[in-house]
Design a protein around this motif. Structure first.
Motif, PDB file in Angstrom:
ATOM      1  N   LYS A 189      -4.259   7.156  -2.208  1.00  0.00           N
ATOM      2  CA  LYS A 189      -3.797   5.847  -1.774  1.00  0.00           C
ATOM      3  C   LYS A 189      -3.892   4.851  -2.919  1.00  0.00           C
ATOM      4  CE  LYS A 189      -4.871   4.702   2.380  1.00  0.00           C
ATOM      5  NZ  LYS A 189      -5.584   4.286   3.611  1.00  0.00           N
ATOM      6  N   GLU A 195       0.845  -1.200   0.000  1.00  0.00           N
ATOM      7  CA  GLU A 195       0.000   0.000   0.000  1.00  0.00           C
ATOM      8  C   GLU A 195       0.876   1.243   0.000  1.00  0.00           C
ATOM      9  OE1 GLU A 195      -3.485   0.336   2.732  1.00  0.00           O
ATOM     10  OE2 GLU A 195      -2.416   2.075   3.503  1.00  0.00           O
ATOM     11  N   THR A 203      -5.126  12.892   0.740  1.00  0.00           N
ATOM     12  CA  THR A 203      -4.304  11.714   0.495  1.00  0.00           C
ATOM     13  C   THR A 203      -4.750  11.016  -0.783  1.00  0.00           C
ATOM     14  OG1 THR A 203      -5.761  10.302   1.816  1.00  0.00           O
ATOM     15  CG2 THR A 203      -3.866  11.298   2.941  1.00  0.00           C
ATOM     16  N   THR A 258       0.691   5.551   0.247  1.00  0.00           N
ATOM     17  CA  THR A 258      -0.113   6.731   0.548  1.00  0.00           C
ATOM     18  C   THR A 258       0.687   7.984   0.253  1.00  0.00           C
ATOM     19  OG1 THR A 258      -1.372   5.578   2.269  1.00  0.00           O
ATOM     20  CG2 THR A 258      -1.405   7.987   2.293  1.00  0.00           C
TER      21      THR A 258
END
Lengths: 113, 108
Positions: A78, A18, A76, A20
């Motif tokens: 992501k 992941e 953000t 961000t």
């Protein structure tokens, strides 16, 4: 004002992780944009917000991408899970009001290996 | 066909030369933007115009709404003008559709 601030400036991550990306717009600006730049496709709009509300996310490539703007001073982007084809420079930009020029952050260079 | 087309893709000039970069668009716009991207990657907005002409120092931008065409001119070019110049069509909500950019190199 320090301008539009993006972090991190560089990110290297492994496929499947992941990622961000963060953006702090200029104080008082009502609109925020996320763009992606690649050699093949140039600059592309991913999503933009007016007054913290997403207006158009048709540029988001797929469900792996999501963006939020919980308040006027933070957003953000992501990517979960990340893939090598996501490697690009991601720019955030903000604008005071409709009909004015946008100010760009320095970008986040993302490399997915 | 791309909605925003720029020409040329690459341009090499000698210091002092007059430079023109062209942009044609096929979409309706509320404004036409010219951006400059430095070799380090940062993007700076140069002009936003919806009619006529704007001038800032040695840079001049013009737009012809009827012909859907804009030009960016640099007078007395200098090596520090070396950058990628990007034309972008601005929609009514402020979203931008970008051209592929023109890479300018000015030799001393």
């Amino acid at each position: 004002d320090a301008g539009v601030i993006q972090s991190p400036r560089h990110e290297v991550t492994e496929m499947g992780q992941e990622v961000t990306l963060r953006c702090k717009p200029i104080s008082g600006h009502n609109s925020l944009f996320w763009y992606r730049q690649t050699m093949m496709r140039g600059l592309e709009l991913l999503i933009y917000f007016n007054n913290n509300v997403p207006i158009d996310d048709s540029g988001m490539p797929e469900d792996r991408f999501s963006a939020k703007m919980p308040n006027a001073s933070f957003s953000t982007l992501k990517i979960q899970p990340s893939e090598p084809r996501d490697s690009a420079v991601y720019f955030c930009a903000s604008r005071p009001v409709l009909g004015t020029e946008a100010f760009f952050g320095q970008g986040t260079r993302l490399t997915v290996v | 066909k791309n909605e925003v087309e720029q020409s040329p893709q690459n341009l090499t000039a000698q210091e002092g030369e007059f430079i023109t970069i062209n942009c044609s668009y096929s979409v309706g716009i509320s404004a036409l933007h010219w951006l400059q991207q430095h070799p380090g990657g940062g993007i700076v907005s140069l002009f936003m115009l919806s009619s006529g002409k704007k001038k800032h120092g040695r840079l001049i931008a013009t737009i012809n709404i009827q012909e859907k065409h804009s030009s960016l001119h640099i007078t007395a070019s200098h090596p520090r003008d070396s950058a990628v110049y990007i034309c972008a069509a601005g929609g009514s909500q402020g979203n931008l559709i970008f051209g592929k950019g023109t890479k300018l190199s000015v030799k001393p």
